[in-house]
Design a protein around this motif. Structure first.
Motif, PDB file in Angstrom:
ATOM      1  N   HIS A  56     -85.462  34.549  41.731  1.00 29.06           N
ATOM      2  CA  HIS A  56     -84.571  33.616  41.801  1.00 29.06           C
ATOM      3  C   HIS A  56     -85.251  32.111  41.628  1.00 29.06           C
ATOM      4  N   THR A  95     -78.288  33.157  45.479  1.00 28.76           N
ATOM      5  CA  THR A  95     -79.460  33.828  45.498  1.00 28.76           C
ATOM      6  C   THR A  95     -80.196  33.715  46.439  1.00 28.76           C
ATOM      7  N   CYS A 109     -79.853  30.008  40.242  1.00 27.69           N
ATOM      8  CA  CYS A 109     -80.265  30.892  39.045  1.00 27.69           C
ATOM      9  C   CYS A 109     -81.018  32.371  39.468  1.00 27.69           C
ATOM     10  N   GLU A 110     -80.681  33.423  38.807  1.00 25.65           N
ATOM     11  CA  GLU A 110     -81.615  34.645  38.664  1.00 25.65           C
ATOM     12  C   GLU A 110     -82.324  34.583  37.617  1.00 25.65           C
ATOM     13  N   GLU A 112     -83.847  35.830  34.454  1.00 26.00           N
ATOM     14  CA  GLU A 112     -83.488  36.785  33.509  1.00 26.00           C
ATOM     15  C   GLU A 112     -84.540  37.157  32.544  1.00 26.00           C
ATOM     16  N   ARG A 128     -75.794  31.482  38.599  1.00 22.16           N
ATOM     17  CA  ARG A 128     -75.068  32.344  39.512  1.00 22.16           C
ATOM     18  C   ARG A 128     -74.192  31.312  40.183  1.00 22.16           C
TER      19      ARG A 128
END
Ligand SMILES: Cc1cc2nc3c(=O)[nH]c(=O)nc-3n(C[C@H](O)[C@H](O)[C@H](O)COP(=O)(O)O)c2cc1C
Length: 151
Positions: A56, A95, A109-110, A112, A128
């Motif tokens: 994250h 997260t 954010c996660e 990717e 997210r």
């Protein structure tokens, strides 16, 4: 590229005593559909292993009143890890990455996808959660901090 003034963000990663982060000018909104962020982080920085481990990161867009936060997360004065978080108020969204309460925008954010190239990792983050606040942005250009008041 120091001739190109831009916004300043603090990227956070990790939890509790294991958290750290970095000041960056490379955080951008990569795509809207799907909502995806992109940041370039030096592989030798303390933030990269934390992003890798936790999967994250949170992009906290700084206001013109947060130059001291930018200095702390750039490691000025030798500040490391969780000590960089001292002096500011933090929370979490989805997260678990650090959300700076007075940031103009916090984009949680996660991870990717990661592309390691040369000295840096390009890190794509699936958005997210987002939190927003009004204010003037902190800018960095020509090796100095400033503000873009007209915007
Ligand atoms: C205005 C500014 C922008 C920066 N932008 C980036 C960046 O985009 N990517 C990066 O890896 N480091 C960037 N840095 C450097 C990191 O903030 C700094 O190397 C890091 O926080 C300290 O590394 P450490 O965590 O290993 O002590 C920037 C520093 C400043 C002052």
């Amino acid at each position: 590229m120091r001739r190109s003034a831009g916004g300043v963000s603090v990227i956070t990663a990790g939890i509790g005593e294991d958290r750290t982060g970095a000041t960056v000018t490379t955080a951008i909104s990569f795509s809207v559909e799907p909502e995806t962020m992109l940041v370039s982080i030096n592989l030798s920085s303390s933030t990269w292993p934390a992003i890798r481990r936790y999967g994250h990161f949170c992009v906290n867009v700084l206001s013109n009143e947060q130059q001291a936060v930018a200095d702390r997360f750039a490691g000025r004065g030798g500040t490391k890890g969780p000590a960089r978080y001292l002096g500011s108020s933090w929370s979490r969204l989805v997260t678990g990455a650090g959300v700076l309460d007075d940031a103009l925008a916090s984009v949680d954010c996660e991870v990717e996808e990661v592309i390691e190239r040369h000295s840096h990792a390009l890190i794509f983050g699936a958005v997210r959660a987002v939190r927003l606040r009004d204010g003037a942005a902190l800018a960095y250009g020509n090796g100095r901090y400033g503000t873009l008041n007209a915007l």
